[in-house]
Write a protein that holds these residues in place. Structure first.
Motif, short mmCIF file in Angstrom:
data_model
loop_
_atom_site.label_atom_id
_atom_site.label_comp_id
_atom_site.label_asym_id
_atom_site.label_seq_id
_atom_site.Cartn_x
_atom_site.Cartn_y
_atom_site.Cartn_z
N PRO A 73 -36.77 4.79 11.81
CA PRO A 73 -37.07 3.79 10.79
C PRO A 73 -37.49 4.45 9.47
O PRO A 73 -38.17 5.48 9.48
N LYS A 74 -37.10 3.85 8.38
CA LYS A 74 -37.40 4.42 7.06
C LYS A 74 -38.22 3.45 6.22
O LYS A 74 -38.21 2.24 6.46
N ILE A 75 -38.90 4.00 5.23
CA ILE A 75 -39.60 3.20 4.22
C ILE A 75 -38.77 3.21 2.95
O ILE A 75 -38.39 4.28 2.45
N ALA A 76 -38.46 2.04 2.44
CA ALA A 76 -37.76 1.92 1.16
C ALA A 76 -38.81 1.73 0.07
O ALA A 76 -39.55 0.74 0.08
N PHE A 77 -38.90 2.69 -0.84
CA PHE A 77 -39.84 2.61 -1.96
C PHE A 77 -39.11 1.98 -3.15
O PHE A 77 -38.15 2.55 -3.67
N LEU A 78 -39.57 0.80 -3.55
CA LEU A 78 -38.91 0.01 -4.59
C LEU A 78 -39.71 0.11 -5.88
O LEU A 78 -40.76 -0.51 -6.02
N PHE A 79 -39.23 0.89 -6.82
CA PHE A 79 -39.94 1.09 -8.08
C PHE A 79 -39.46 0.08 -9.12
O PHE A 79 -38.29 0.09 -9.52
N LEU A 80 -40.37 -0.79 -9.53
CA LEU A 80 -40.08 -1.79 -10.56
C LEU A 80 -40.74 -1.30 -11.84
O LEU A 80 -41.97 -1.33 -11.97
N ILE A 81 -39.93 -0.85 -12.82
CA ILE A 81 -40.49 -0.15 -13.98
C ILE A 81 -39.95 -0.70 -15.30
O ILE A 81 -38.87 -1.30 -15.35
N ASN A 82 -40.72 -0.48 -16.37
CA ASN A 82 -40.24 -0.75 -17.73
C ASN A 82 -40.61 0.41 -18.65
O ASN A 82 -40.63 0.27 -19.86
N SER A 83 -40.93 1.57 -18.05
CA SER A 83 -41.18 2.81 -18.79
C SER A 83 -40.96 3.98 -17.83
O SER A 83 -40.65 3.78 -16.65
N LEU A 101 -36.97 10.04 6.26
CA LEU A 101 -37.82 8.90 6.58
C LEU A 101 -38.01 7.93 5.42
O LEU A 101 -38.80 6.99 5.53
N PHE A 102 -37.32 8.13 4.32
CA PHE A 102 -37.52 7.22 3.18
C PHE A 102 -36.26 7.14 2.31
O PHE A 102 -35.37 8.01 2.38
N ASN A 103 -36.20 6.10 1.52
CA ASN A 103 -35.21 5.94 0.45
C ASN A 103 -35.94 5.44 -0.79
O ASN A 103 -36.97 4.76 -0.68
N VAL A 104 -35.42 5.76 -1.95
CA VAL A 104 -36.00 5.33 -3.22
C VAL A 104 -34.99 4.47 -3.96
O VAL A 104 -33.79 4.78 -4.00
#
Length: 357
Positions: A73-83, A101-104
């Motif tokens: 199982p992996k953790i999906a790191f969801l970066f919501l950015i405006n800079s 173990l992760f995706n970005v």
């Protein structure tokens, strides 16, 4: 001559009516804040359908299942950015050695002027993005896009953590991964001996300003789908289990209410991104949520709806230890909001404090 004046005025007014209806909306100030453009909504709908279909096919035994079985199982790191992601070097140390173990995934506002080049884990991980702004449902739409992209990309993504460019990790990757994967979860209705992962999302029903936020689109605008007694508030940042991520991208019923723009006069009470997710999940699967967030935010001296921003002089090992403290079962795993110039002080204590569990 004078006796005909009322008649002339009446005729002029009558002839002017079409022009008044035509140009008044352009002259008078709008009553609502900007809405999501229809082309953006159409694009999102197509994306969400693809994500839903792909998840259903994987669950039915397609190639996606074989891929998931061959991967942990992996953790999906969801970066919501405006800079810029100023803390990318901190995140790189966090991710190092755990690539399986992760995706970005990154959603960057198209208007953002990004100067810093993407580092290793962020390179090539930007998804097609739309404009975002405060006091609008565009922030909900952006988070849903990130969830859909992660669902489509890898069936092994089991948790979906929404992160901002101002966030930092408070523990090592190993600690964070273990905390999520080892959560006891809840029994599956279909198979009581099988336990399903829970989502870590704050859900609050008794906030003192909840009613003002509920009527931000109009007194009865949320009815009948969302009665006031079902309306909830919570932190914008969450960690969702996969089934809840799918539930979000499949939703149409509540979204048609939350996508409505707020009234201009209610702008100070308009925070759709803090209501849509906790309301939806509390209505659909309340027992499957922990009801608290894993991201620490300091609201003690908030300004204009923004939380306290930590500055370099505040960064210390004691601060990190304090930010971890929680009243819930788990310590906080992430924290915000940090100014970009905190990077060097954070790197200085990364190995000796932040990633030392």
């Amino acid at each position: 001559m004078y006796s005909s004046s009322p008649f002339v005025v009446s005729v002029v007014l009558l002839l002017s009516l079409p022009f008044i209806f035509l140009f008044a909306p352009r002259i008078l100030p709008p009553k609502t804040l900007p809405a999501i453009p229809e082309p953006d909504e159409a694009d999102d709908l197509a994306l969400f359908r693809r994500a839903t279909l792909a998840s259903v096919e994987a669950a039915g035994g397609g190639a996606g299942v074989r891929r998931r079985l061959s991967s942990p199982p992996k953790i999906a790191f969801l970066f919501l950015i405006n800079s810029d992601i100023a803390f990318a070097p901190v995140w790189e140390r966090f991710f190092h050695g755990h690539e399986r173990l992760f995706n970005v995934y990154v959603h960057a506002d198209p208007a953002a002027e990004l100067v810093l080049p993407p580092t290793k884990s962020f390179r090539g991980r930007f998804i097609p993005a739309k404009a975002t702004q405060r006091a609008s449902p565009t922030l909900i739409a952006a988070a849903r896009r990130l969830l859909a992209a992660a669902l489509l990309d890898d069936p092994a993504n089991a948790f979906f953590a929404l992160i901002s460019q101002h966030c930092i990790p408070l523990h090592s990757f190993r600690y964070v991964y273990h905390a999520l994967i080892s959560d006891p979860g809840v029994p599956s209705p279909a198979a009581p001996l099988h336990r399903r992962h829970r989502s870590f999302i704050q859900i609050v029903a008794d906030d003192p300003v909840l009613h003002n936020r509920y009527i931000a689109r109009g007194d009865n605008a949320m009815l009948p789908e969302v009665p006031f007694e079902r309306f909830r508030v919570g932190s914008q940042f969450f960690v969702l289990a996969r089934r809840h991520a799918l539930l979000v991208v499949r939703d149409r019923r509540l979204w048609k209410k939350f996508r409505m723009p707020c009234l201009k006069k209610m702008e100070s009470s308009c925070y759709p991104e803090e209501h849509y997710f906790p309301t939806l999940l509390d209505m659909q699967d309340p027992d499957g949520c922990t009801r608290y967030s894993l991201t620490r935010v300091n609201w003690t001296d908030s300004v204009d709806g923004h939380p306290h921003t930590y500055l370099p002089a505040e960064i210390s090992g004691d601060l990190i230890l304090d930010l971890r403290l929680s009243n819930s079962t788990y310590s906080y795993l992430f924290a915000r909001k940090f100014s970009p110039d905190c990077l060097n002080p954070l790197l200085h204590i990364a190995d000796t404090v932040i990633f030392k569990d």
